[in-house]
Design an enzyme around this catalytic site. Sequence first.
Site, PDB file in Angstrom:
ATOM      1  CG  LEU B  14      -1.901  -1.140   1.307  1.00 47.39           C
ATOM      2  CD1 LEU B  14      -2.623  -1.120   2.639  1.00 47.39           C
ATOM      3  CD2 LEU B  14      -2.897  -1.032   0.166  1.00 47.39           C
ATOM      4  CB  CYS B  15       0.217   4.595  -1.433  1.00 45.79           C
ATOM      5  SG  CYS B  15       0.462   4.387  -3.199  1.00 45.79           S
ATOM      6  N   PRO B  16       2.367   4.606   1.129  1.00 44.40           N
ATOM      7  CG  PRO B  16       3.961   5.826   2.356  1.00 44.40           C
ATOM      8  CD  PRO B  16       2.697   5.018   2.503  1.00 44.40           C
TER       9      PRO B  16
END
Lengths: 367, 82
Positions: B14-16
């Site tokens: 998942l970002c970041p």
Amino acid sequence: MSEAATPISHPESIQRRAIALVSGGLDSMLAVKAMQEQGIHVEGVNFFTGFCVEGHTHAIRKKDQDKNKRNNALWVAEKLGIKLHIVDISEEYKDVVLNPKHGYGANLNPCLDCKIFMVNQATLMLNKARELAGEKGFDFIVTGEVVGQRPKSQRKETMPIISSESGADDRLLRPLSARNLPETLPEREGWVDRERLYDFSGRNRKPQMALARKFGLEEYAQPAGGCCFLTDESYSNKLADLWRARNERRYELDDIMLLKVGRHIRPAEHHKLIISREEGENRFLEGYRYQFTSLTTVSCPGPLALVDGTFESDEELRRAAAIVARYSKGRADDEVVLEVKEPGGVAREVAVRPALPDEIPLSWHVG
Amino acid sequence: MTENVHELDVRRQLCPIPVIKTQNKVNELAQGAVLRVTCTDPGALNDIPAWCRINGHEVLETEQDDREVVITLRVGEPSVAL
Ligand code: SF4
């Protein structure tokens, strides 16, 4: 104390360079802008602790997807035209969360230790860059801290603690509150003009908003409370519950990600159910099925639940299945069939009567 | 002539994190190298190109289907290693 900088022979020929801690919020944005206004070259650094509110949750929950998919720190950097380096400190940060020397805030937020840690990381980066690049390295560090803004970490007494314990000393400049604080190296050396810095203090956000207007910054993120999940009461409760159930204070990145997702219900000390609340969470939890036992309804649409822990009897498994069934479309049916899948892939089916609301005591709800 | 394309698989992250891994990989590559990043977090579709624009790398192509986002970029000029 850091040593005095060597006198500059041609001040106008050297553009001074600062590393700014960029969180994505308004304060750090203003701090950077204030430096740019004085001709300072600024590059940003953003730290990933694992508890950041950014990104993940937006990517997970469908209802949030259109709202704010961007990473605020990147967005701010682009708006200001600065480079941004994102550093994964999630591993080293554990010690900050688990053993904060200065204690916690209202929840499990170790804000003061966190700030010291982050400024220290920036100081190490500054020192390394100076070593590698000399004049092309960096001269000082900038943060968006405001005196008196946060009860724990941003008090007048804590500002010098952050400066000294981080090792940044007088190379740490807070442009928004500088005039309330002792002079720093960049001010003393004339790299920045103290008179053109600010004297903000307290929790009133009006001066920041006025400055944003003056700088022509119309759009910015407004984080409520703090910059991370640790300031959130419900999140902190879930983290405390995890430590209690495991009889030890530790966590992995997956643990703290999972605390951001779903409904958490603990029917027994040795297991907890993480039940998805909507499709996005469903898809996210799906990715963990190879690590956890999972439950899903098969006779009707329903959530996906992960089991963090173990069942000691078939009774316990059936009770968990009934709880999951309660949150399915078949909650009013006499019977719901669920699939129980082991992390290894072995699956079997169980049929249960969905739990009634009073069969899931409030005290089982974690958060 | 086909260019040598470097690959980075950040699926299910998942970002970041996809951005961080892209950044770290780019730092290892020479200017002009081409990197193809495969992700599943749709947020990467905004974040990785934004990161590239900020740091002077060129996005050559972005592709998206139901499950995956693929971003192809060309590494720009190196900056002072922070
Ligand atoms: S809110 Fe979170 S990220 Fe911000 S200073 Fe406190 S602990 Fe650190």
